[in-house]
Write an enzyme that holds these catalytic residues in place. Sequence first.
Site, short mmCIF file in Angstrom:
data_model
loop_
_atom_site.label_atom_id
_atom_site.label_comp_id
_atom_site.label_asym_id
_atom_site.label_seq_id
_atom_site.Cartn_x
_atom_site.Cartn_y
_atom_site.Cartn_z
N ASP A 1 72.76 3.57 106.52
CA ASP A 1 74.05 4.01 105.62
C ASP A 1 75.27 4.23 106.46
O ASP A 1 76.33 3.71 105.85
CB ASP A 1 73.53 5.21 105.02
CG ASP A 1 72.49 5.42 104.10
OD1 ASP A 1 72.07 4.17 103.66
OD2 ASP A 1 72.14 6.48 103.51
N LYS B 1 64.01 7.77 119.82
CA LYS B 1 64.74 9.10 120.61
C LYS B 1 63.10 9.51 121.47
O LYS B 1 62.85 10.66 121.57
CB LYS B 1 64.78 10.11 119.50
CG LYS B 1 65.58 11.32 119.85
CD LYS B 1 66.82 11.09 120.69
CE LYS B 1 67.54 12.50 121.14
NZ LYS B 1 69.08 12.13 121.89
#
Length: 271
Positions: A167, A102
């Site tokens: 996940d 990011k």
Amino acid sequence: VSSPAHKVKGYRSAILTLRQELDLYANIRPVRSLPRLSLRQDVDLVIVRENTEGLYAGRERLEGDGAVAERVITRRASHRIGRKAVEILRAEKYRRLTIVHKANILPLTDGLFRDTVRAVVQEMRHPDENWILDELLVDTTAYQLVSQPQTFGVLVTTNLFGDILSDEAAFWCGGMGLAPSLNWGDEIAIAEPVHGSAPDIVGKGIANPMAAILSAALLVRYHWKLPQIAEQIEGAVRRALTFDLEVSENRLNPDTTTETILKAIIKRLNS
């Protein structure tokens, strides 16, 4: 091993402590379609997550009426996780390596991570290797893991991003309860199912052991360097799902016991 959701004096997550004390700096989380459980059968990717720093470095403090957590990114940790990503890409013959960051919002920390990983990957790359090296912002990656997971190969990223993305991606292998992982350092490795503990079902004999077995296969494959044996273990899980276990609407029969699954996998392993 079940971490409380609030601060407890003297307590620190057991697995985070093991990762840092034993320098298990690479968390390997493959996501591969499983027969009859996965909604699509063309997903085969590995998330390589830096495992010792980032927001999980444990540097938190109170300041007045606020709280501050420090996000730690170092060149050393970024360099060695980049090397692990290339090792896995070569071992599994993937065609794409994606650096996830990011840096548009965090130019110093994620910029350091991105630039260091890119440099080590390019340094290690042989002139005759034609796999793709690219980079994506973490939010774009999250979207593409939902919309087109089959396009990914190896993804390398920082600690928190890797935790969340793996996940999310586990949906494609049948859910969190089927997701394996390996905490991997230079001298020591700890195989660990992603799903964590389940104190509410202790003693009931209904826990699904597949993620633990597939995690052990990662230990065999990467740390002990025995890929053929790892393939036998993983193949036994796949054949047990294909031929021996009751599956309905992409889920195991809820009455299936731990022992039933175990016996089915051992039967296929022996055959």
